[in-house]
Scaffold this active site. Structure first.
Site, mmCIF file in Angstrom:
data_model
loop_
_atom_site.group_PDB
_atom_site.id
_atom_site.type_symbol
_atom_site.label_atom_id
_atom_site.label_comp_id
_atom_site.label_asym_id
_atom_site.label_seq_id
_atom_site.Cartn_x
_atom_site.Cartn_y
_atom_site.Cartn_z
ATOM 1 N N GLU A 162 0.857 -0.940 -0.012
ATOM 2 C CA GLU A 162 0.740 0.035 0.040
ATOM 3 C C GLU A 162 0.714 1.638 0.402
ATOM 4 O OE1 GLU A 162 -3.083 0.198 3.297
ATOM 5 O OE2 GLU A 162 -3.991 -1.741 1.862
ATOM 6 N N GLU A 319 -6.451 -7.161 -0.914
ATOM 7 C CA GLU A 319 -6.412 -7.224 1.025
ATOM 8 C C GLU A 319 -8.516 -6.345 0.831
ATOM 9 O OE1 GLU A 319 -5.354 -5.245 3.382
ATOM 10 O OE2 GLU A 319 -2.989 -5.633 2.506
HETATM 11 C C1 GLA Z 1 -3.615 -2.003 4.460
HETATM 12 C C2 GLA Z 1 -2.860 -2.706 4.807
HETATM 13 C C3 GLA Z 1 -3.048 -4.096 5.895
HETATM 14 C C4 GLA Z 1 -3.636 -4.433 6.943
HETATM 15 C C5 GLA Z 1 -5.122 -3.582 6.157
HETATM 16 C C6 GLA Z 1 -5.932 -3.237 7.724
HETATM 17 O O1 GLA Z 1 -5.028 -2.667 3.707
HETATM 18 O O2 GLA Z 1 -2.153 -3.262 3.955
HETATM 19 O O3 GLA Z 1 -1.791 -4.623 6.568
HETATM 20 O O4 GLA Z 1 -3.879 -2.916 7.982
HETATM 21 O O5 GLA Z 1 -4.737 -2.254 6.052
HETATM 22 O O6 GLA Z 1 -7.365 -2.975 7.029
#
Ligand code: GLA
Length: 685
Positions: A162, A319
């Site tokens: 991210e 995710e």
């Molecule tokens: C992001 C991060 C993860 C986690 C999620 C929690 O997507 O990439 O590591 O922290 O948020 O929602």
């Protein structure tokens, strides 16, 4: 070397291979004792998990000091996963620098606009432009790539994590240096920069590059073009980091696709993902539901935009959550059915992978209340049973994998530059929300049961019968020409308030708004009058506007006034207009109507463009339809958006998932349920 998944993820048109969906999660075995790992693999197999993202936050474990490395545990995890038939999307592990690095090199820590250092203790505490961080990060990437180049579990590389989630805006001296370099490349000369930034205003003229700074906290409103360029630069700086890691990976493992997880969701706006998409071998996205009345619409909007950023090709949902997150003010658990429905809505919009954050819910740390595939309660839980059921559903859906998005006939144009620029300070109102206006139009499409693509600017509009370009504030001449040509070629364009206001340098178009679209729309706006928070204005079609009003003069005889202001100081003047142009039309909506009131207006505009719903009337609004185009069939995803059963008559097809048709041919969609039908490809029926 045989790998489980990668061939389908390489960036190229789908080859129609149908080797099924990727299913899995972020996996953080380093948070658990060794004996848990065997249970993990056993449960993954039970759930049908075939891919995990590994080592995302493992830097401190892999490289405990500047000169020591510990790969033994990771080797063992890779081997265990491989033995269990599970592929690994292996992280480069650069997301969270370890304490030894920030202690030795505090100059890698980001700095806020007010000069505060963001200290270690959480994650992503690094400056995107720090040469010291880059050097250490690439050393780690090299070590990872060399170590695992030939490991059979490796199916893809996951760059960092991210990018920009917490560190997109860094105002440090490193950032200042890199910003100046970026500006030199963009403008070539100080004179051009002074012109673009309008530095004649407030004595801001620069006589040396070294005088230029990021828009740090200033005495009053910082220069808007400086702010806008800093947003562009910050997105580019992270993109540069992505490229730097990718180049190391490509040099060592040229056959392994590289991705990084985007965050096309909610108000996350720092990274221009439309511009990043061509940098990765396949697009991945993370999405978390924003609770509220448009929660599901927003999920669909984000998945739709992701699919279009990916050029209609399959993408990877890297995710989302099985249930609650931990970072909203109140973290709502998902209701029965939502886990599967939310996942399948991403699939409906082109995802060929369904992955969660994370595999096993952490027992310690800031995310211990974030849901996972295996919750604190363990496998004897509704969440894990739903996870296992979803794995089985994805196997039934295997023939869909590899199919592309079948384009809709209508689109919403989404533009990062307008998003960034329209929400800058010292504007007519601070209340305008670019993405919300776009989402409201999208909700209206959903309410009418009409498919619409959310497309990034520049993606090409010619195949759409109708395009809504909400709040297209930043309108460079080239985009204005494209839109004009689109309408003159028979397209139906809809613009809204605060569109066509400035060029790419954030300089106002002169002579009346909306600048280069004035003639096309046949209107001229002399002045805006935004509305106060509780203020509204009545329109003579019975609707009520908020946020904004335009003082419109109709300047072409053929303009049709669809609604006038009935109250306020523009009473009697046009509020919504449409001008027929060469088989197409150009419409303008000068106030904020919100999703509900946009729905009848949109119906009228769609009628004018000859676009109608593909759903039977009783399902419109209750059911979202998306279509994926396979090699020899279309797949209709019918997603029940309600908590009631919905019956659809007259929608034929072979059921891939969902209940079979009734004796009379009607389909019954259970509450929150999803049915997928296989149908003859459009055009062959
Ligand atoms: C992001 C991060 C993860 C986690 C999620 C929690 O997507 O990439 O590591 O922290 O948020 O929602």
């Amino acid at each position: 070397m045989s790998r489980a998944l990668p061939h389908r993820w390489l960036r190229r048109p789908t080859d129609g291979t149908t080797d099924g969906f990727a299913y899995g999660a972020d996996y953080n075995p380093d948070q658990w004792p060794r004996e848990v790992w065997d249970e993990d693999v056993r449960l993954m197999r039970e759930a049908g998990v075939n891919v995990v993202s590994l080592a995302i936050f493992s830097w401190a474990r892999i490289q405990p000091t500047a000169d020591t490395w510990d790969f033994a545990w990771l080797d063992e995890v890779m081997d265990l996963l491989h033995a269990g038939g599970i592929g690994v999307d292996l992280a480069t592990a650069t997301a969270s620098p370890p304490p030894w690095l920030t202690t030795a090199h505090p100059e890698i820590l980001p700095v806020t606009a007010t000069g505060e250092t963001l200290w270690p203790g959480a994650r992503q505490h690094w400056r995107p432009t720090s040469p010291v961080f880059r050097e250490h990060a690439l050393r780690l990437v090299t070590a990872m790539a060399e170590r695992y180049a030939d490991h059979p579990a490796l199916v893809a590389w996951h760059v960092n994590n991210e990018l920009g989630c917490h560190n997109v805006y860094d105002y440090s001296d490193d950032a200042a240096r890199a910003f100046r370099q970026w500006l030199r490349e963009r403008y070539g000369s100080l004179e051009a920069l002074n012109h673009a930034w309008g530095t004649a205003f407030w004595s801001q003229r620069y006589s040396d590059w070294g005088q230029i700074l990021p828009p740090r906290r200033a005495a009053s409103h910082p220069n808007p073009t400086q702010q806008l360029d800093f947003k562009r630069f910050s997105s580019d700086a992270l993109k540069e980091h992505l490229r730097a890691e990718r180049e190391v990976l490509r040099a060592i493992t040229p056959d392994v696709p590289v991705t990084t997880n985007f965050m096309v969701m909610g108000e996350t706006k720092g990274m221009n993902y439309a511009d990043w998409a061509s940098e990765v071998d396949f697009v991945s996205n993370d999405h978390y539901v924003t609770p509220g009345p448009q929660a599901l619409d927003e999920l669909s909007f984000s998945a739709n935009l992701t699919g279009n950023i990916a050029g209609g090709r399959p993408w990877f949902l890297m995710e989302h959550s099985t249930s609650a997150v931990n970072w909203q003010p109140v973290n709502r658990a998902k209701r029965p059915g939502e886990l599967a429905r939310d996942s399948l809505l991403h699939v409906a919009h082109g995802a060929d992978a369904v992955c969660f954050f994370q595999w096993r819910q952490s027992a310690a740390g800031a995310e211990k209340y974030h849901s996972a595939m295996v919750p604190h309660a363990g496998p004897d839980s509704d969440v894990f049973r739903s996870v296992v059921a979803l794995g089985a559903t994805l196997r039934e859906l295997a023939p869909v994998a590899g199919s592309t998005r079948r384009p809709a006939r209508a689109a919403i144009l989404f533009d990062w530059h307008s998003w960034w620029a329209s929400e800058l300070d010292s504007h007519p109102t601070s209340r305008l929300r670019y993405r919300q206006e776009a989402l409201d139009w999208y909700s209206a499409f959903l309410a009418l049961g009409v498919r619409a693509d959310v497309v990034p600017a520049g993606a090409g509009l010619d195949d759409y019968a109708l395009v809504v370009a909400p709040v297209l504030y930043s309108l460079p001449q080239a985009l204005a020409k494209e839109l004009t040509a689109y309408v003159e070629g028979g397209g139906h364009l809809v613009t809204t308030y605060f569109s066509g206001i400035v060029d790419e340098n954030d300089h106002a178009w002169l002579g009346g708004y909306p600048g280069p679209l004035r003639d096309l729309l046949g209107i001229r706006v002399e002045e805006f009058s935004p509305l106060l928070d509780e203020e509204t204005v009545a329109l003579d079609d019975g609707t009520t506007g908020s946020l904004w009003t335009d003082q419109i003069t109709v300047s072409a005889p053929d303009v049709e006034v669809l609604a006038r202001y009935a109250t306020g100081h523009h009473a009697g003047r046009a509020a919504i207009t449409r001008r027929p142009v060469a088989g197409g039309s150009a419409a303008h909506v000068s106030t904020r109507l919100g999703a509900q009131q946009l729905t009848p207006l949109l119906r009228r505009l769609l009628d004018g463009a000859g676009v109608s719903s593909e759903l039977p009337p009783e399902a419109r609004g209750a059911v979202e339809l998306t279509v994926r185009a396979g090699r020899d069939a279309d797949y209709w995803f019918l997603v029940n958006r309600t908590e009631q059963e919905v019956t659809l008559a007259g929608v034929a097809g072979e059921v891939v998932i969902g209940g079979p048709a009734e004796a009379d041919g009607a389909l019954r969609l259970p509450p929150v349920g999803v049915t997928v039908l296989r149908r003859p490809a459009a055009g062959t029926a």
